[in-house]
Design a protein around this motif. Structure first.
Motif, PDB file in Angstrom:
ATOM      1  N   MET A 194      29.605  37.338  45.130  1.00  0.00           N
ATOM      2  CA  MET A 194      29.987  37.013  43.998  1.00  0.00           C
ATOM      3  C   MET A 194      31.199  36.172  44.266  1.00  0.00           C
ATOM      4  N   ASN A 195      31.969  36.625  45.449  1.00  0.00           N
ATOM      5  CA  ASN A 195      33.314  35.802  45.329  1.00  0.00           C
ATOM      6  C   ASN A 195      33.194  34.735  46.368  1.00  0.00           C
ATOM      7  N   ALA A 203      37.019  36.885  49.848  1.00  0.00           N
ATOM      8  CA  ALA A 203      35.711  37.284  49.586  1.00  0.00           C
ATOM      9  C   ALA A 203      35.877  38.753  50.349  1.00  0.00           C
ATOM     10  N   ILE A 259      27.454  42.731  47.156  1.00  0.00           N
ATOM     11  CA  ILE A 259      27.584  42.326  46.023  1.00  0.00           C
ATOM     12  C   ILE A 259      28.969  41.563  45.462  1.00  0.00           C
ATOM     13  N   LEU A 260      30.075  42.189  45.637  1.00  0.00           N
ATOM     14  CA  LEU A 260      31.216  41.649  45.519  1.00  0.00           C
ATOM     15  C   LEU A 260      31.577  40.432  46.405  1.00  0.00           C
ATOM     16  N   GLY A 319      31.060  31.711  44.527  1.00  0.00           N
ATOM     17  CA  GLY A 319      31.710  31.216  43.301  1.00  0.00           C
ATOM     18  C   GLY A 319      33.016  30.687  43.632  1.00  0.00           C
TER      19      GLY A 319
END
Length: 67
Positions: free
Chosen positions: A22-23, A36, A18-19, A26
């Motif tokens: 997201m990084n 990331a 997830i992290l 985005g």
């Protein structure tokens, strides 16, 4: 939750994914892959430290009264 259990490893993997996503998705920087990966790794390290602390203090059955 024991840090060496399969359930913790699954939660750590989901946290990393997830992290990372997201990084990675985005970000508009050139080094978005390394950013990331570092963010995902730091999230898993933070999760590990928090779970270790909670597991360590769970054995202490003395509760302080706040009244």
């Amino acid at each position: 939750m024991d840090i060496k259990s399969k359930r913790y490893l699954l939660i750590a993997l989901i946290t990393f994914i997830i992290l990372f996503l997201m990084n990675y998705i985005g970000s508009t920087y050139e080094d978005k892959l390394s950013r990331a990966l570092m963010t995902g790794g730091a999230g898993v390290v933070g999760l590990t430290v928090a779970m270790w602390y909670m597991h360590r203090t769970k054995k202490n059955d003395t509760f302080d009264e706040f009244d």
